[in-house]
Design an enzyme around this catalytic site. Structure first.
Site, PDB file in Angstrom:
ATOM      1  N   ARG A 113      39.502  32.932  37.756  1.00 26.32           N
ATOM      2  CA  ARG A 113      40.783  33.504  38.182  1.00 26.32           C
ATOM      3  C   ARG A 113      40.753  33.878  39.659  1.00 26.32           C
ATOM      4  NH1 ARG A 113      45.733  33.159  36.527  1.00 26.32           N
ATOM      5  NH2 ARG A 113      44.665  32.822  34.538  1.00 26.32           N
ATOM      6  N   ASN A 303      44.119  42.412  30.213  1.00 27.91           N
ATOM      7  CA  ASN A 303      43.578  41.177  30.773  1.00 27.91           C
ATOM      8  C   ASN A 303      43.642  40.019  29.775  1.00 27.91           C
ATOM      9  OD1 ASN A 303      40.926  39.519  31.999  1.00 27.91           O
ATOM     10  ND2 ASN A 303      42.110  40.640  33.521  1.00 27.91           N
ATOM     11  N   HIS A 354      41.375  36.886  31.004  1.00 36.89           N
ATOM     12  CA  HIS A 354      42.194  36.405  32.114  1.00 36.89           C
ATOM     13  C   HIS A 354      41.338  36.122  33.341  1.00 36.89           C
ATOM     14  CE1 HIS A 354      45.566  36.746  35.157  1.00 36.89           C
ATOM     15  NE2 HIS A 354      46.112  35.978  34.239  1.00 36.89           N
ATOM     16  N   CYS A 355      40.343  36.961  33.577  1.00 39.06           N
ATOM     17  CA  CYS A 355      39.470  36.796  34.751  1.00 39.06           C
ATOM     18  C   CYS A 355      38.702  35.476  34.727  1.00 39.06           C
ATOM     19  CB  CYS A 355      38.447  37.929  34.826  1.00 39.06           C
ATOM     20  SG  CYS A 355      39.136  39.579  34.930  1.00 39.06           S
ATOM     21  N   THR A 356      38.457  34.934  33.542  1.00 36.43           N
ATOM     22  CA  THR A 356      37.634  33.729  33.416  1.00 36.43           C
ATOM     23  C   THR A 356      38.439  32.439  33.460  1.00 36.43           C
ATOM     24  OG1 THR A 356      37.745  33.616  30.984  1.00 36.43           O
ATOM     25  CG2 THR A 356      36.047  35.043  31.950  1.00 36.43           C
TER      26      THR A 356
END
Length: 362
Positions: A113, A303, A354-356
């Site tokens: 992300r 997230n 979400h970060c990944t």
């Protein structure tokens, strides 16, 4: 809602040494638009990263297993492209299975992300990938390989790379796809990324590369974690005019006051069309499973990731809070499956689903 703390590999780096320019170029608008995450995807991009220096062997192993679980789940509804270091290829192939496309490319970590391009649409639905000059979250972590990811992914996707003069990360930008963005001051206006940058200059550049007409600024908390308070752990659009926001109920937490301030701002805000926002609060869990619990554990539900026909969100073993989160998301996304996953090892590294991930629009 704790987010990644400052990591050991970062301590020798000079903060701000490669941050953005003070003055932004006055370039003509190209009619680029950052779509809402819920618009149809062509694919999702991920990175099978994590190294022992940052994660440690036990946490790294758990995080990579979590990555595979996320990738396999997304691959059931849309293609997944996973960057992987050559030495990790066999492990990634074994964990991810045949439905996830593995692409050998040097990477430092797993946070696609933040390192990947932000895809935008232009005239005639043409795509481009915005390169926001990733600098290790303000020179806090070594990122020689990850700094090349945005350009590489855009090239691999077959779209031009659109260079911005801002330094920021994808996790710091939340949009409704219709010209409204939610952004934290603590991240984007931080001197470790964009020294001396004014809100006005930032908004002008975001208008040029993302089509943003209105920015709702949240304060965030600088220095609380490695990201300096990314938006995607505080507030997310579920639809134009509808925002789900995190809420910290523990009065001893550093997030207690700031999440209340964020709710005040969002409830008074209007979008690019001048319409008031509907704000839905989403509290975090009261407790998490003990196996990976640590001071950096990102115990928040905000997230989540919206992909074709589904929403992926974490569950932390707090049965009541997990059920409440699923019910909220089911109400906000009635036409999508709500899939909850155990991603405790990734959360222990300070991030979430979400970060990944990074979506490539159809």
């Amino acid at each position: 809602m704790q987010r990644r703390n400052f990591l050991n590999t970062a301590l020798g780096l000079a903060a701000g040494s490669s941050a953005g320019m003070h003055g932004l170029p006055a370039l003509a608008a190209d009619n680029w638009r950052m779509p809402d995450e819920g618009e149809r995807h062509a694919s999702t991009w991920m990175a099978f990263g994590a190294n022992d220096d940052v994660w440690g062997k036990r946490l790294r192993s758990g995080a990579q297993a979590n990555l595979a679980r996320i990738a396999q789940t997304i691959a059931s509804v849309e293609p997944v492209h996973m960057l992987v270091n050559e030495q990790d290829y066999e492990l990634a192939a074994r964990l991810c299975g045949s439905r996830v496309q593995l692409i050998v490319q040097p990477i430092d970590d797993l946070w696609m992300r933040d390192t990947g391009p932000v895809f935008v649409k232009g005239a005639g639905e043409a795509l481009a990938g915005v390169n926001f000059n990733f600098n290790g979250w303000g020179q806090k972590q070594d990122c020689e390989d990850d700094a090349q990811v945005a350009r590489f992914v855009a090239g691999r996707a077959g779209v031009p790379s659109l260079k911005s003069s801002l330094v920021l990360e994808g996790g710091g930008i939340e949009v409704d796809g219709r010209g409204t963005a939610i952004i934290t001051e603590s991240c984007v206006l931080n001197a470790n990324r964009n020294p001396g940058l004014s809100k006005e200059a930032c908004e002008k550049e975001l208008r040029r590369v993302l089509g943003i007409e209105k920015v709702i600024w949240l304060p965030g908390i600088a220095g609380q974690d490695i990201t300096d308070g990314h938006t995607d752990f505080y507030a997310r659009f579920c639809a134009p005019g509808v925002v789900v926001a995190g809420f910290e109920s523990d009065s001893s937490s550093p997030e207690y006051a700031v999440t209340r301030r964020h709710l005040e701002i969002l409830r008074k805000a209007t979008d690019a069309r001048g319409l008031a926002l509907k704000v839905v609060t989403m509290p975090g869990p009261k407790h998490v499973r003990p196996e990976y619990e640590n001071k950096d554990f990102a115990a928040g539900y905000i997230n989540f990731y919206v992909c074709n026909g589904a929403v992926l969100c974490p569950e932390f073993g707090d049965a009541q809070s997990d059920r409440n989160t699923k019910a909220i998301l089911r109400e906000q996304f009635p036409n999508r499956d709500i899939v909850q996953l155990n991603i405790d090892a990734i959360a222990a590294g300070g991030g979430g689903i979400h970060c990944t991930t990074q979506q490539q629009p159809a």
